[in-house]
Design an enzyme around this catalytic site. Structure first.
Site, short mmCIF file in Angstrom:
data_model
loop_
_atom_site.label_atom_id
_atom_site.label_comp_id
_atom_site.label_asym_id
_atom_site.label_seq_id
_atom_site.Cartn_x
_atom_site.Cartn_y
_atom_site.Cartn_z
N LYS A 62 31.13 25.46 1.79
CA LYS A 62 32.26 25.52 2.74
C LYS A 62 33.27 24.43 2.40
CE LYS A 62 29.65 27.73 6.44
NZ LYS A 62 28.25 27.56 5.95
N PRO A 67 43.75 20.38 -2.58
CA PRO A 67 43.55 21.20 -3.78
C PRO A 67 42.80 20.47 -4.90
CG PRO A 67 45.72 21.59 -2.90
CD PRO A 67 45.14 20.49 -2.07
N THR A 69 40.65 18.01 -4.88
CA THR A 69 39.22 17.80 -4.60
C THR A 69 38.49 19.13 -4.60
OG1 THR A 69 39.87 15.88 -3.32
CG2 THR A 69 37.61 16.62 -3.06
N SER A 117 29.78 32.32 12.39
CA SER A 117 29.00 33.29 13.18
C SER A 117 28.44 32.71 14.48
CB SER A 117 27.85 33.82 12.32
OG SER A 117 27.16 32.76 11.72
N GLY A 171 24.56 35.94 10.06
CA GLY A 171 24.35 35.98 11.51
C GLY A 171 23.36 37.05 11.90
N GLY A 176 21.11 36.77 16.05
CA GLY A 176 21.29 37.91 16.97
C GLY A 176 22.00 39.12 16.40
N ALA A 180 22.53 46.67 10.26
CA ALA A 180 23.16 48.00 10.28
C ALA A 180 24.54 47.94 10.92
CB ALA A 180 22.26 48.98 11.03
O1 C5P Z 1 19.11 31.56 9.18
P1 C5P Z 1 20.33 32.42 9.35
O2 C5P Z 1 20.11 33.86 8.95
O3 C5P Z 1 20.99 32.27 10.66
O4 C5P Z 1 21.32 31.82 8.22
C1 C5P Z 1 22.69 32.12 8.15
C2 C5P Z 1 23.29 31.39 6.99
O5 C5P Z 1 24.67 31.70 6.88
C3 C5P Z 1 23.21 29.88 7.09
O6 C5P Z 1 23.06 29.38 5.77
C4 C5P Z 1 24.57 29.48 7.65
O7 C5P Z 1 24.93 28.19 7.24
C5 C5P Z 1 25.46 30.51 7.00
N1 C5P Z 1 26.74 30.83 7.61
C6 C5P Z 1 26.85 31.29 8.91
N2 C5P Z 1 28.10 31.60 9.39
C7 C5P Z 1 29.17 31.50 8.60
C8 C5P Z 1 29.05 31.05 7.29
C9 C5P Z 1 27.80 30.74 6.82
O8 C5P Z 1 25.84 31.44 9.61
N3 C5P Z 1 30.34 31.91 9.01
#
Ligand code: C5P
Length: 217
Positions: A62, A67, A69, A117, A171, A176, A180
């Protein structure tokens, strides 16, 4: 990154032996493995090279900097063997453009976070999500990260970026979201971490997710 199973493993474990063991057993069920700060800080950047024998590696740093760096970070991560880097979009077009240039010159991919998420993403990020998605398309990133916890947002973001960019969607499971629903809303891949790597049988969970995805495509 080949679009086959449409599943990406988020490997947020802290031990390299465990990371290698899980990757080996789920390799046939995933199109890529996403690694981030937890695993890299615990084990070192070399884990990217080791894991890349099982699947393409997406480095979820993330990246959110100026720019120059962003360029330095992306160069190091690609040099370690990552196939893609996730960067934040809120730092603006110049930071993103530089990241995309580095990726392109290495024949690699950049994914841009539009909105995250978790619930806190509603505090500040969601308001900027659509503008970030448009910027990702304008700057020709490979794709965006959009939340499986809010499939309606995946759909909105798909409408903004069209079909040229891909959507990877975290997510699912513990946070949660449903695999699908995310795929139906327009995600190309779902990203799943804890539901797979904390299970007693990671390969079986991954296989079940893949069959759930296959039912809706
Ligand atoms: O364990 P879980 O399925 O919740 O992992 C979700 C992964 O996606 C984690 O590595 C989290 O840092 C990443 N992530 C996220 N939401 C984002 C970007 C990345 O949950 N928008």
């Amino acid at each position: 990154m080949e679009k086959d199973t449409r599943l990406i493993l988020a490997l947020d474990v802290l031990d390299s032996a465990e990371a290698l063991r899980i990757s080996q057993v789920v390799a046939g069920h995933v199109d890529a493995i996403k690694v981030g700060y937890p695993l890299i800080l615990a084990t070192g950047l070399g884990i990217i090279t080791e894991l890349s024998r099982y699947a393409p590696i997406i480095a979820d740093f993330k990246v959110a900097d100026i720019p120059n760096t962003n360029r330095l970070i992306c160069e190091q991560v690609f040099k370690a063997g990552a196939d893609a880097v996730i960067v934040q979009g809120f730092t603006g077009h110049d930071s993103l453009r530089t990241s995309v240039e580095v990726a392109r010159s290495n024949n690699k991919d950049i994914f841009v976070v539009t909105e995250m998420s978790h619930p806190g993403a509603l505090d500040f990020m969601q308001a900027a999500g659509e503008a970030i998605a448009k910027m990702a398309a304008d700057e020709q990133a490979s794709g965006v990260v959009a939340p499986a916890t809010r499939p309606e947002r995946v759909r909105d973001i798909r409408n903004i970026i069209g079909s040229d960019l891909t959507i990877i969607s975290p997510g699912v499971g513990t946070q949660g979201g449903s695999a699908a629903d995310a795929i139906r809303a327009g995600a190309d891949w779902v990203i799943v971490g804890r539901s797979i790597y904390q299970s007693d049988d990671p390969a079986a969970v991954a296989a079940k997710l893949v069959s759930e995805i296959k039912e809706v495509i």
